[in-house]
Design a protein around this motif. Structure first.
Motif, PDB file in Angstrom:
ATOM      1  N   LEU A  65       0.809  -1.214   0.000  1.00 22.75           N
ATOM      2  CA  LEU A  65       0.000   0.000   0.000  1.00 22.75           C
ATOM      3  C   LEU A  65       0.841   1.262   0.000  1.00 22.75           C
ATOM      4  O   LEU A  65       0.419   2.287  -0.526  1.00 22.75           O
ATOM      5  N   GLY A  66       2.031   1.210   0.612  1.00 19.36           N
ATOM      6  CA  GLY A  66       2.900   2.380   0.588  1.00 19.36           C
ATOM      7  C   GLY A  66       3.537   2.684   1.934  1.00 19.36           C
ATOM      8  O   GLY A  66       3.549   1.860   2.849  1.00 19.36           O
ATOM      9  N   ILE A  67       4.044   3.906   2.049  1.00 12.17           N
ATOM     10  CA  ILE A  67       4.822   4.342   3.215  1.00 12.17           C
ATOM     11  C   ILE A  67       3.910   5.020   4.233  1.00 12.17           C
ATOM     12  O   ILE A  67       3.219   5.978   3.920  1.00 12.17           O
ATOM     13  N   VAL A  68       3.934   4.495   5.457  1.00 13.93           N
ATOM     14  CA  VAL A  68       3.144   5.061   6.554  1.00 13.93           C
ATOM     15  C   VAL A  68       3.888   6.220   7.204  1.00 13.93           C
ATOM     16  O   VAL A  68       3.298   7.222   7.593  1.00 13.93           O
ATOM     17  N   GLY A  69       5.207   6.096   7.343  1.00 10.04           N
ATOM     18  CA  GLY A  69       6.006   7.138   7.972  1.00 10.04           C
ATOM     19  C   GLY A  69       7.487   6.862   7.834  1.00 10.04           C
ATOM     20  O   GLY A  69       7.888   5.777   7.400  1.00 10.04           O
TER      21      GLY A  69
ATOM     22  N   HIS B 263      -8.024  -5.932  -9.617  1.00  9.40           N
ATOM     23  CA  HIS B 263      -7.210  -4.735  -9.754  1.00  9.40           C
ATOM     24  C   HIS B 263      -6.330  -4.825 -11.004  1.00  9.40           C
ATOM     25  O   HIS B 263      -6.066  -5.897 -11.520  1.00  9.40           O
ATOM     26  N   LYS B 264      -5.919  -3.667 -11.445  1.00  7.80           N
ATOM     27  CA  LYS B 264      -5.026  -3.613 -12.598  1.00  7.80           C
ATOM     28  C   LYS B 264      -3.649  -4.134 -12.206  1.00  7.80           C
ATOM     29  O   LYS B 264      -3.313  -4.222 -11.033  1.00  7.80           O
ATOM     30  N   LYS B 265      -2.865  -4.469 -13.204  1.00 11.86           N
ATOM     31  CA  LYS B 265      -1.503  -4.919 -12.946  1.00 11.86           C
ATOM     32  C   LYS B 265      -0.758  -3.812 -12.212  1.00 11.86           C
ATOM     33  O   LYS B 265      -0.760  -2.663 -12.637  1.00 11.86           O
ATOM     34  N   HIS B 266      -0.134  -4.157 -11.108  1.00 14.05           N
ATOM     35  CA  HIS B 266       0.503  -3.145 -10.290  1.00 14.05           C
ATOM     36  C   HIS B 266       2.013  -3.227 -10.361  1.00 14.05           C
ATOM     37  O   HIS B 266       2.577  -4.255 -10.704  1.00 14.05           O
ATOM     38  N   GLU B 267       2.647  -2.088 -10.045  1.00 16.38           N
ATOM     39  CA  GLU B 267       4.096  -1.991 -10.069  1.00 16.38           C
ATOM     40  C   GLU B 267       4.610  -1.957  -8.631  1.00 16.38           C
ATOM     41  O   GLU B 267       4.314  -1.032  -7.882  1.00 16.38           O
ATOM     42  N   LYS B 268       5.366  -2.975  -8.268  1.00 15.79           N
ATOM     43  CA  LYS B 268       5.868  -3.101  -6.905  1.00 15.79           C
ATOM     44  C   LYS B 268       6.699  -1.877  -6.502  1.00 15.79           C
ATOM     45  O   LYS B 268       6.535  -1.333  -5.416  1.00 15.79           O
ATOM     46  N   LYS B 269       7.569  -1.425  -7.386  1.00 12.54           N
ATOM     47  CA  LYS B 269       8.464  -0.302  -7.074  1.00 12.54           C
ATOM     48  C   LYS B 269       7.657   0.958  -6.778  1.00 12.54           C
ATOM     49  O   LYS B 269       7.942   1.701  -5.840  1.00 12.54           O
ATOM     50  N   LYS B 270       6.621   1.194  -7.599  1.00 10.40           N
ATOM     51  CA  LYS B 270       5.793   2.385  -7.422  1.00 10.40           C
ATOM     52  C   LYS B 270       5.004   2.298  -6.124  1.00 10.40           C
ATOM     53  O   LYS B 270       4.860   3.281  -5.397  1.00 10.40           O
ATOM     54  N   GLU B 271       4.483   1.110  -5.824  1.00 12.65           N
ATOM     55  CA  GLU B 271       3.697   0.923  -4.608  1.00 12.65           C
ATOM     56  C   GLU B 271       4.553   1.127  -3.358  1.00 12.65           C
ATOM     57  O   GLU B 271       4.114   1.730  -2.384  1.00 12.65           O
TER      58      GLU B 271
ATOM     59  N   SER C 234       7.037   3.055  -2.957  1.00 16.39           N
ATOM     60  CA  SER C 234       7.425   4.457  -2.770  1.00 16.39           C
ATOM     61  C   SER C 234       6.221   5.375  -2.592  1.00 16.39           C
ATOM     62  O   SER C 234       6.384   6.579  -2.428  1.00 16.39           O
ATOM     63  N   ASN C 235       5.014   4.805  -2.617  1.00 18.35           N
ATOM     64  CA  ASN C 235       3.806   5.609  -2.466  1.00 18.35           C
ATOM     65  C   ASN C 235       3.693   6.130  -1.037  1.00 18.35           C
ATOM     66  O   ASN C 235       3.780   5.370  -0.075  1.00 18.35           O
TER      67      ASN C 235
ATOM     68  N   ASN D 171       2.795  12.802  -1.902  1.00 16.49           N
ATOM     69  CA  ASN D 171       3.113  12.552  -3.301  1.00 16.49           C
ATOM     70  C   ASN D 171       2.951  13.844  -4.082  1.00 16.49           C
ATOM     71  O   ASN D 171       2.052  14.635  -3.812  1.00 16.49           O
ATOM     72  N   ALA D 172       3.809  14.062  -5.063  1.00 14.89           N
ATOM     73  CA  ALA D 172       3.766  15.301  -5.851  1.00 14.89           C
ATOM     74  C   ALA D 172       2.404  15.489  -6.500  1.00 14.89           C
ATOM     75  O   ALA D 172       1.870  16.598  -6.549  1.00 14.89           O
ATOM     76  N   SER D 173       1.813  14.420  -7.003  1.00 18.45           N
ATOM     77  CA  SER D 173       0.515  14.516  -7.671  1.00 18.45           C
ATOM     78  C   SER D 173      -0.557  14.997  -6.707  1.00 18.45           C
ATOM     79  O   SER D 173      -1.448  15.762  -7.076  1.00 18.45           O
ATOM     80  N   ASP D 174      -0.481  14.591  -5.437  1.00 15.85           N
ATOM     81  CA  ASP D 174      -1.450  15.032  -4.441  1.00 15.85           C
ATOM     82  C   ASP D 174      -1.324  16.528  -4.207  1.00 15.85           C
ATOM     83  O   ASP D 174      -2.308  17.241  -4.067  1.00 15.85           O
ATOM     84  N   PHE D 175      -0.078  17.024  -4.174  1.00 15.85           N
ATOM     85  CA  PHE D 175       0.152  18.439  -3.914  1.00 15.85           C
ATOM     86  C   PHE D 175      -0.418  19.298  -5.042  1.00 15.85           C
ATOM     87  O   PHE D 175      -1.128  20.264  -4.818  1.00 15.85           O
TER      88      PHE D 175
END
Length: 410
Positions: free
Chosen positions: A329-333, A378-386, A388-389, A398-402
């Motif tokens: 899911l990504g980075i909590v902290g 779910h769509k095919k997911h990218e481990k590296k991207k997940e 670093s989320n 995330n830059a997109s959120d900003f």
């Protein structure tokens, strides 16, 4: 020079003068046009500057909005001594933090401030682990001095002292129910204790591991006792009949921590190489699944929901993983140094983590309620991207959120 040639040169000079005059007049005309264009350009530049200022204002506003958000988690704690472990009280808003000199500090926490409510000077040497009883009345602590201490939470006075409880430094303690608790040491020995027994004698002991016991766990049925070890094996004991049952083959990495999921039907173990090993409950001979992650040691883990685990890693990052189906899911902290411990508070709103910087950070994880159901389609997911989320509790967005925040506020 002959007069005729001189006249010719004078005539040429006159023509040159006329040419210069014409060129000058022509230049004057050009200058006039340039001035007009310059004014237009100047107006255009002013307009662009105004637009830039507006955009800059929006950026500043976005930053201010982020800074002015009401704090939704307690502020961090920075201690003087090296932190060895931490544990939330099961009912009160209090966290216990043990340190390398043998003390346990109790802090009352809130979104506004953290208040020290007491320091228990318990052990002669490093206090390795600390845990509350299920009702929160007793604080258990173990140490490299091979002693076990039971302290009253309200009065902060010592209730029971087990001197030389192990032959080696004690590595962990686990409260099993209102009467039983178990401890493990650096030599792979586990011991079972009953508070109803007078004196300080254990009711069962066994040594099946060749390295330190990293974690001990059971489920609500209390039929099995599971121990993870630095020798890379998972050891199972019959808790009711107090006897050894089985042991896995040694994995090529240390088993560092344990957790229960899917209504206690699944056992999860973290490893020193960043993997998550999944076992079916009562089938502890071999893992049923293995989830690869970042290649960094998982020092601790905490179940957040029946499907979501947060891992504390050597690279200073807290990561969330959804187990069924498996998704990062990504980075909590984030911490600046390796994270050793993580725990969840009594109402599930916060988790706390400690690092080698002697700091404790709190993270609001209420948003995980929205992550509970992850579609199998779910769509095919990218481990590296997940991996670093950045999740909402992360220090970084995330830059997109900003930028989406900027667009939504224009």
């Amino acid at each position: 020079m002959c007069p005729s040639k001189k006249i010719m040169e004078n005539k040429e000079d006159d023509e040159n003068v006329e040419d210069i005059t014409l060129e000058t007049n022509s230049d004057s005309s050009d200058v006039s046009m340039t001035d007009s264009e310059s004014e237009e350009n100047h107006e255009s530049e002013e307009l662009e500057e105004d637009l830039d200022e507006e955009e800059e204002d929006e950026v500043i506003k976005a930053i201010r909005r982020a800074n002015n958000k009401k704090r939704d988690h307690p502020p961090p704690l920075l201690l003087d001594e090296d932190i060895t472990n931490l544990s939330f009280h099961p009912h009160a808003d209090v966290i216990a933090i043990s340190n390398i000199v043998g003390d346990v500090s109790l802090y009352k926490y809130s979104n506004e401030e953290n208040t020290l409510v007491g320091t228990l000077e318990l052990h002669k040497t490093s206090c390795r682990d600390v845990e509350f009883s299920q009702d929160g009345k007793i604080l258990f602590s173990v140490s490299t001095d091979m002693a076990i201490m039971l302290s009253d939470f309200e009065t902060q006075k010592l209730l029971r002292f087990y001197e030389d409880a192990h032959d080696e430094a004690i590595s962990c303690v686990s409260v099993l129910n209102e009467n039983l608790f178990a401890t493990g040491d650096d030599n792979g020995c586990i011991r079972l204790w009953d508070l109803r027994v007078n004196g300080t004698q254990q009711i069962y002991k066994a040594k099946k591991n060749e390295d330190y016991i990293s974690d001990i766990i059971t489920n609500e049925d209390e039929k099995y006792l599971l121990c993870s070890s630095g020798d890379g094996s998972l050891t199972t004991f019959d808790l009711q009949n107090r006897k050894f049952l089985m042991q896995t083959e040694e994995y090529e990495e240390e088993l560092t921590c344990l957790g229960l999921f899917r209504h206690e039907t699944k056992l999860l173990s973290g490893t020193s190489k960043g993997k998550l090993l999944l076992f079916n409950w009562s089938e502890f001979g071999l893992h049923s699944d293995i989830f690869p992650g970042p290649k960094t040691c998982i020092n601790s883990l905490v179940p957040i929901t029946e499907n979501i685990v947060v891992t504390a890693c050597d690279d200073g990052i807290l990561r969330a993983t959804h187990l069924f189906p498996h998704r990062h899911l990504g980075i909590v902290g984030q911490h600046d140094f390796p994270i050793e411990n993580v725990d969840i508070c009594n109402n599930g709103k916060f988790i706390a983590s400690s690092s080698h910087k002697n700091d404790v950070q709190f993270w609001n994880i209420q948003y995980f309620e929205d992550f509970e159901k992850v579609s199998h389609k779910h769509k095919k997911h990218e481990k590296k991207k997940e991996l670093s989320n950045n999740l909402p509790s992360s220090k970084y967005g995330n830059a997109s959120d900003f930028f989406s925040d900027l667009v939504s506020n224009e």
